[in-house]
Design a protein around this motif. Sequence first.
Motif, mmCIF file in Angstrom:
data_model
loop_
_atom_site.group_PDB
_atom_site.id
_atom_site.type_symbol
_atom_site.label_atom_id
_atom_site.label_comp_id
_atom_site.label_asym_id
_atom_site.label_seq_id
_atom_site.Cartn_x
_atom_site.Cartn_y
_atom_site.Cartn_z
ATOM 1 N N ILE A 173 0.865 -1.176 0.000
ATOM 2 C CA ILE A 173 0.000 0.000 0.000
ATOM 3 C C ILE A 173 0.898 1.220 0.000
ATOM 4 O O ILE A 173 1.876 1.297 0.760
ATOM 5 N N LEU A 174 0.592 2.164 -0.861
ATOM 6 C CA LEU A 174 1.432 3.347 -1.029
ATOM 7 C C LEU A 174 0.787 4.550 -0.365
ATOM 8 O O LEU A 174 -0.442 4.718 -0.407
ATOM 9 N N GLY A 175 1.620 5.401 0.244
ATOM 10 C CA GLY A 175 1.101 6.558 0.946
ATOM 11 C C GLY A 175 1.701 7.862 0.450
ATOM 12 O O GLY A 175 2.701 7.871 -0.269
ATOM 13 N N ASP A 176 1.070 8.979 0.850
ATOM 14 C CA ASP A 176 1.605 10.295 0.485
ATOM 15 C C ASP A 176 2.507 10.811 1.597
ATOM 16 O O ASP A 176 2.782 10.115 2.578
ATOM 17 N N GLU A 177 2.938 12.068 1.450
ATOM 18 C CA GLU A 177 3.873 12.634 2.420
ATOM 19 C C GLU A 177 3.268 12.815 3.808
ATOM 20 O O GLU A 177 3.991 12.963 4.800
ATOM 21 N N ASN A 178 1.943 12.780 3.892
ATOM 22 C CA ASN A 178 1.272 12.931 5.189
ATOM 23 C C ASN A 178 0.884 11.600 5.816
ATOM 24 O O ASN A 178 0.205 11.563 6.850
ATOM 25 N N GLY A 179 1.250 10.492 5.173
ATOM 26 C CA GLY A 179 0.939 9.176 5.727
ATOM 27 C C GLY A 179 -0.432 8.656 5.373
ATOM 28 O O GLY A 179 -0.914 7.698 5.992
ATOM 29 N N ASN A 180 -1.094 9.299 4.411
ATOM 30 C CA ASN A 180 -2.416 8.833 3.973
ATOM 31 C C ASN A 180 -2.275 7.896 2.764
ATOM 32 O O ASN A 180 -1.368 8.056 1.941
ATOM 33 N N VAL A 181 -3.181 6.960 2.645
ATOM 34 C CA VAL A 181 -3.186 6.045 1.507
ATOM 35 C C VAL A 181 -3.383 6.844 0.213
ATOM 36 O O VAL A 181 -4.250 7.712 0.128
ATOM 37 N N ARG A 182 -2.574 6.540 -0.812
ATOM 38 C CA ARG A 182 -2.761 7.167 -2.118
ATOM 39 C C ARG A 182 -2.971 6.133 -3.233
ATOM 40 O O ARG A 182 -3.488 6.471 -4.305
ATOM 41 N N ALA A 183 -2.541 4.874 -2.994
ATOM 42 C CA ALA A 183 -2.695 3.844 -4.017
ATOM 43 C C ALA A 183 -2.433 2.472 -3.403
ATOM 44 O O ALA A 183 -1.869 2.362 -2.301
ATOM 45 N N ILE A 184 -2.838 1.438 -4.119
ATOM 46 C CA ILE A 184 -2.514 0.067 -3.740
ATOM 47 C C ILE A 184 -1.809 -0.577 -4.932
ATOM 48 O O ILE A 184 -2.267 -0.474 -6.073
ATOM 49 N N GLU A 185 -0.651 -1.171 -4.675
ATOM 50 C CA GLU A 185 0.108 -1.830 -5.737
ATOM 51 C C GLU A 185 -0.241 -3.318 -5.762
ATOM 52 O O GLU A 185 -0.203 -3.993 -4.719
ATOM 53 N N CYS A 186 -0.583 -3.820 -6.931
ATOM 54 C CA CYS A 186 -0.963 -5.216 -7.095
ATOM 55 C C CYS A 186 -0.069 -5.892 -8.122
ATOM 56 O O CYS A 186 0.578 -5.241 -8.941
ATOM 57 N N VAL A 187 -0.066 -7.208 -8.076
ATOM 58 C CA VAL A 187 0.594 -8.006 -9.091
ATOM 59 C C VAL A 187 -0.474 -8.890 -9.740
ATOM 60 O O VAL A 187 -1.373 -9.380 -9.058
ATOM 61 N N LYS A 188 -0.392 -9.066 -11.045
ATOM 62 C CA LYS A 188 -1.351 -9.908 -11.747
ATOM 63 C C LYS A 188 -1.056 -11.382 -11.449
ATOM 64 O O LYS A 188 0.104 -11.770 -11.262
ATOM 65 N N MET A 189 -2.118 -12.191 -11.426
ATOM 66 C CA MET A 189 -1.988 -13.597 -11.078
ATOM 67 C C MET A 189 -2.504 -14.481 -12.213
ATOM 68 O O MET A 189 -3.314 -14.049 -13.044
ATOM 69 N N GLU A 190 -2.042 -15.724 -12.207
ATOM 70 C CA GLU A 190 -2.610 -16.751 -13.069
ATOM 71 C C GLU A 190 -2.854 -17.991 -12.218
ATOM 72 O O GLU A 190 -2.216 -18.166 -11.169
ATOM 73 N N LEU A 191 -3.770 -18.838 -12.652
ATOM 74 C CA LEU A 191 -4.135 -20.007 -11.848
ATOM 75 C C LEU A 191 -3.352 -21.235 -12.290
ATOM 76 O O LEU A 191 -3.291 -21.568 -13.477
#
Length: 463
Positions: A345-363
């Motif tokens: 989970i990525l945050g800004d300079e104030n410690g608030n959430v700004r984005a979520i980083e994901c990886v693509k999956m396969e089964l």
Amino acid sequence: MINLVRKQNPMPEQAPDVRNKNFLEVAEGYTEEMAINEAMRCLNCRKKPCVSGCPVNIKIPAFIAKVAEGDFEAAYNIISEDSSLPAVCGRVCPQENQCQGQCVHGKKGEPVAIGRLERFVADWHAANFGDVEIQPVESNGHKVAIIGAGPAGLACAGDLVNKGYEVTVYEALHKSGGVLVYGIPQFRLPKEIVAAEVAKLEAKGVKFVTDAVVGRAITVDELMKEEGYESVFIGTGAGLPSFMNIPGENYIGVCSANEYLTRINLMKAYLPEYDTPIQHADKIAIVGGGNVAMDAARCAKRMGASEVYVIYRRSLDELPARAEEVHHAMEEGVEFKVLNNPVQILGDENGNVRAIECVKMELGEPDASGRRRPIAIEGSNFEIPVDMVIMSIGTKLNTLILDTTEKLEANAKGGIGTDTAAATNREGIFAGGDAVTGAATVIKAMGAGKTAAAGIDDYLSSK
């Protein structure tokens, strides 16, 4: 006359673009005509497979036959022989995997809508006989304590008070109902229904003690040795949230689905007259694919989020949530990001959430659960801009009762160990529901509560 129509009578519902802005109940219920017509589809099979599919073995063909005749009160009485919470179960049970999953009609068409009929019968009874005064049950002189006022505890209390036991239920929260009040949203299960069921038990003589954390204010051993309870049932559920332990989970704007739903449902954050602290985010990611994740996602839309994403590491085919809940969420504008898994989970300079980083999956090949194992695709990482992340990846057992009850043994899953009669290794102490099995369904918890009530009755009767 049997109705051989292969499709169910559809459930009247609020329109998706209307209901995703309010907390009124989505499903509006069958009319009498719809209920009778649906009941006439029942074949009254000789082997009654639907009954074996019900965790509390409701006499399903018998109650449906009464609905078909228009004798709705008789239908209610039949259901009530086995179920303490028909209005609840008719709304939230996964019937498609239980009673309806065994329906013969389902082999060549759609199964009989057993859950919708159960809800109709319970609602009809409440509307027509809800004001009838319930008389207290005469005491048999024996005292039983129940820890936890959720589905397991309420079912156990109902069966025991009907047999004359003096029952006291200890609940850690300020309102009785357990997951029925803190977890399941108003638009799926109106809280007035739960309150009415609790009131019925109180009228029969069950006492409820709220804001009582057993294991802190008082222990199980003290309940038996000092308060005079001859038996104790532990039905505390499994409400300890799990997290992924990925970088960024401490940023402002990350919470568990348990916390989010409790603030909305139990603490009424969706009502403007309440000042419950809650984050009103614009873009929200829910991590997980179960019913709790669907509840959180649908609540997020109703709380004003413009974009709501459900991030799940497998495909739609493997989603553990009820098909109906997934369908409703999609109708209401929730976007499903399947075959993706968060890595940070990525945050800004104030410690608030700004984005979520994901990886693509396969089964890949099936794992121990029988589902195909998700495998990360190297180099496929991407970001989703969000300002809030809600973790809904399951719950764990709180070990407080195990840790504070003398010589009480755990099972292999870390829950409270029991035998088939719900008895623990400690004489007089019984347990059931999620506290034993881990997170399961409302009806399974009720079934465990009923099993424990029978076990307690046998134990005390033998004494």
